[in-house]
Scaffold this motif. Structure first.
Motif, PDB file in Angstrom:
ATOM      1  N   ILE A   1      14.955 -20.763 -28.052  1.00 12.37           N
ATOM      2  CA  ILE A   1      14.661 -21.170 -29.432  1.00 12.37           C
ATOM      3  C   ILE A   1      14.639 -22.696 -29.541  1.00 12.37           C
ATOM      4  CG2 ILE A   1      15.460 -21.094 -31.842  1.00 12.37           C
ATOM      5  CD1 ILE A   1      14.844 -18.336 -30.981  1.00 12.37           C
TER       6      ILE A   1
ATOM      7  N   PHE B   1      15.393 -14.312 -27.842  1.00 19.39           N
ATOM      8  CA  PHE B   1      14.333 -13.334 -28.163  1.00 19.39           C
ATOM      9  C   PHE B   1      13.836 -12.647 -26.896  1.00 19.39           C
ATOM     10  CE2 PHE B   1      12.939 -15.851 -32.219  1.00 19.39           C
ATOM     11  CZ  PHE B   1      14.058 -15.386 -32.894  1.00 19.39           C
TER      12      PHE B   1
ATOM     13  N   LYS C   1      10.208 -10.563 -27.298  1.00 21.87           N
ATOM     14  CA  LYS C   1      10.067  -9.558 -28.353  1.00 21.87           C
ATOM     15  C   LYS C   1       8.660  -9.489 -28.914  1.00 21.87           C
ATOM     16  CE  LYS C   1      11.511 -12.200 -32.459  1.00 21.87           C
ATOM     17  NZ  LYS C   1      10.735 -11.726 -33.620  1.00 21.87           N
TER      18      LYS C   1
ATOM     19  N   SER D   1       7.111 -15.270 -28.949  1.00 19.80           N
ATOM     20  CA  SER D   1       8.308 -15.603 -28.164  1.00 19.80           C
ATOM     21  C   SER D   1       7.980 -15.636 -26.675  1.00 19.80           C
ATOM     22  CB  SER D   1       9.484 -14.672 -28.473  1.00 19.80           C
ATOM     23  OG  SER D   1       9.086 -13.361 -28.610  1.00 19.80           O
TER      24      SER D   1
ATOM     25  N   LEU E   1      11.387 -18.470 -36.021  1.00 16.11           N
ATOM     26  CA  LEU E   1      11.694 -19.462 -34.981  1.00 16.11           C
ATOM     27  C   LEU E   1      10.838 -19.279 -33.730  1.00 16.11           C
ATOM     28  CD1 LEU E   1      15.594 -19.698 -35.216  1.00 16.11           C
ATOM     29  CD2 LEU E   1      13.856 -21.037 -36.413  1.00 16.11           C
ATOM     30  N   THR E   2       9.836 -18.431 -33.832  1.00 23.40           N
ATOM     31  CA  THR E   2       8.920 -18.292 -32.697  1.00 23.40           C
ATOM     32  C   THR E   2       7.826 -19.359 -32.763  1.00 23.40           C
ATOM     33  OG1 THR E   2       7.721 -16.633 -33.966  1.00 23.40           O
ATOM     34  CG2 THR E   2       9.297 -15.825 -32.345  1.00 23.40           C
TER      35      THR E   2
ATOM     36  N   HIS F   1      14.695 -26.673 -36.476  1.00 22.56           N
ATOM     37  CA  HIS F   1      13.610 -26.157 -37.315  1.00 22.56           C
ATOM     38  C   HIS F   1      13.983 -26.275 -38.800  1.00 22.56           C
ATOM     39  CE1 HIS F   1      13.814 -24.236 -33.393  1.00 22.56           C
ATOM     40  NE2 HIS F   1      12.548 -23.882 -33.456  1.00 22.56           N
TER      41      HIS F   1
END
Lengths: 424, 164
Positions: free
Chosen positions: A40, A70, A74, A78, B25-26, B69
């Motif tokens: 992240i 993630f 996922k 990601s 947050l991707t 972010h």
């Protein structure tokens, strides 16, 4: 008495900027021992790192990169982020990059692998980096720009924190683990009760506390706003470090006469199994008072409570029984080694036979990533660390926080429950 | 620097999960993050931006995760200043590092109401509340942090230090 007595936080920070003494409140530029990023925070850090215009990292062996939030990926976005992180690790020959399959939840994996040791100054672009304080280290979370600068220079600015000392006295009641102590503590001082400060956990109850429970306590220092959550090195720490520490370590302790903002004495014989109700970790209450709260999902895992002790407690309670019909119970061992050990000990069989799901290591549902997202109005009881609005899914869903004993007992009843007296 | 704008007011413990939920947050794109800023706290935040661009909140603003972010989403939304009684420490660092102006003032944070017109003079150390005819003094930040702000963020500051 010593001249200029210092807290352990002051001593570790002083040692990392080449001085004997630093004052509380002072801003220093210090060298860091380990720099950590994940899937992240790392993509943003890579962007910032490239802006600095250096063509190398300060030390490829002191950077640890773990895609754990993630992952296994996922979704496409990601996957793209992990790809960027993987390519960065490869380009700069980062030794401690942990791919899926070797990967574990970062704050369980770094200590387990001996990458972080006593006396270290560690920064990580993840708020729960304070976990390593349990090893007698000064360790704290930062953001992606700080991570980028630290990767480029090996240094970062720090404001030397003042400290609060917590003395945990007397014996713990049955089933109590580090999670109950820390939820109780956060309930006592509030989510900003240790803002900018170093929390020191001491006392006879801490001396007897397992390493896993100590990690849980230091892990949640951030939920009181803390910068560090430090436990001094003792025999239990040294036994843990033995055979796993990848570097020599250094033992620091606070001087008698060191300055504290506050000192709390906590009588552990009065602490019951705790649950923090929505939407703040500080809303801690005795679990026994919440027996009419029904739940849709139980999660046992995370950097807070996905360690061996947590699975052991859960297995003891769940063994030979069945998960309450209609309830989803998700168990996530924090690292591959914990997964394997749980398999050897038969815990995974106990969980699966009871009707639980056992997942590969991931942060997953803790932050509403994947592997157990909540629908509108649903309620989870979870051994994770935050119960903010929308943390595990839909903004109207709810998270109740607890330790492994309450989570496992509730998995059998579908309501917030405590283990029976005879269960242990 | 003088910032003249109206206040959007929130409460205590505004956490990074409600500033920018993890499901977003991707992405590291500023525009994408801005689109979801305060999504789980205030559905009307974007409408309010039409009349106000100073966020005023209570204690412990930005608590929780280390996600940068969060200040990026706020800054990219067009917010020009955040005033709070206190800030969570990682959020504070992140905001300074990316050049989102912050003011910590309990008096201002408590006294200012939603829609109040403010004139903040960060260099001069005052915030005028034009609606209520009040002036709040701001404690200056440490020299080092002021240096980072003057450089336009931590990356620019470091580039200068490294002679890049």
């Amino acid at each position: 008495m010593q001249k200029n007595p210092q807290t352990i936080a002051q001593k570790i920070l002083a040692a990392h900027c080449g001085r004997d003494h630093v004052g509380q409140g002072e801003i220093i530029n210090a060298e860091v021992d380990i720099v950590l990023g994940n899937d992240i925070t790392m993509p943003l850090a890579i962007k910032e790192f490239k802006k600095i215009g250096v063509d190398r990292v300060f030390d490829k062996d002191k950077i640890v990169i773990i895609p754990d939030h993630f992952t296994p990926n996922k979704d496409i976005q990601s996957a793209q982020q992990c790809k960027a992180v993987r390519e960065f690790a490869s380009e700069f020959k980062i030794k401690n990059y942990f791919e899926v399959g070797r990967m574990g939840i970062e704050h369980a994996l770094l200590p387990e692998q001996g990458l972080v040791v006593a006396g270290d100054l560690i920064i990580g672009a993840d708020s729960h980096t304070c976990t390593y304080g349990a090893l007698g280290a000064a360790s704290t979370g930062v953001g992606s720009t700080d991570l980028a600068v630290a990767m480029a220079t090996g240094k970062l600015w720090f404001r030397v924190p003042s400290s609060i000392k917590f003395e945990f006295k007397n014996n713990l009641k049955p089933w109590i683990t580090g999670k109950d102590l820390i939820l109780y503590t956060i309930g006592m001082i509030g989510v900003d009760g240790a803002l900018y400060k170093s929390m020191e956990f001491t006392g006879a109850a801490i001396d007897r506390l397992s390493m896993d429970s100590r990690f849980t306590m230091s892990n949640m220092a951030i939920e009181a706003g803390g910068k560090f959550g430090i436990i001094e090195v003792d025999e239990i720490t040294e036994t843990y470090l033995k055979g796993r520490a990848q570097r020599p370590y250094k033992v620091y302790s606070s001087d008698p006469g060191a300055e504290y903002d506050q000192v709390f004495e906590i009588d552990c014989s009065q602490i019951d199994l705790q649950v923090s109700v929505p939407h703040l970790p500080s809303n801690a209450k005795p679990a026994a008072q919440l027996s009419d709260i029904t739940i849709d999902q139980v999660v046992i895992g995370s950097c807070t409570n996905g360690r061996m002790e947590d699975l052991e407690v859960a297995a003891k309670i769940i063994e030979g029984k069945k998960v309450k019909e209609g309830l989803r119970v998700i168990i996530i061992p924090a690292t591959q080694n914990i997964y394997l050990e749980a398999m050897k000990r038969g815990y995974l069989k106990i969980f699966v036979e009871a009707g639980c799901v056992v997942s590969t290591p991931t942060c997953g549902p803790c932050l509403g990533g994947h592997m157990g997202i909540l629908a509108q109005g649903e309620r989870a009881l979870s051994t994770t660390n935050r119960n903010f609005v929308g943390r595990m899914g839909h903004p109207s869903s709810e998270v109740y926080l607890c330790g492994p004993a309450v989570a496992a007992a509730s998995a059998l009843t579908g309501k917030i429950s405590i283990p029976g007296e005879g269960a242990r | 620097m003088i910032i003249k704008d109206k206040a959007i007011k929130y409460g205590n413990n505004v956490d990074t999960d409600v500033i920018i939920p993890a499901r977003h947050l991707t992405s590291t794109e500023e525009s994408e993050l801005a689109m979801h800023c305060f999504e789980d706290l205030d559905k009307d935040f974007k409408k309010k931006l039409a009349w106000g661009k100073i966020v005023v909140a209570g204690a412990n603003f930005g608590c929780g995760s280390s996600r940068e972010h969060a200040p990026i989403a706020i800054k990219a939304s067009g917010v020009r200043l955040v005033i709070a009684s206190s800030f969570a420490r990682i959020f504070f660092r992140n905001a300074i590092n990316i050049g989102l102006p912050l003011v910590q003032s309990e008096e201002a944070a408590q006294n200012i109401m939603q829609g109040d017109e403010l004139e903040a003079d960060l260099g001069g150390g005052t915030i005028k509340n034009l609606t209520r005819g009040k002036v709040y003094r701001i404690n200056p930040l440490p020299d080092f942090i002021q240096g980072v702000i003057k450089s336009g963020g931590y990356i620019e500051f470091i580039k200068k230090e490294l002679g890049k």
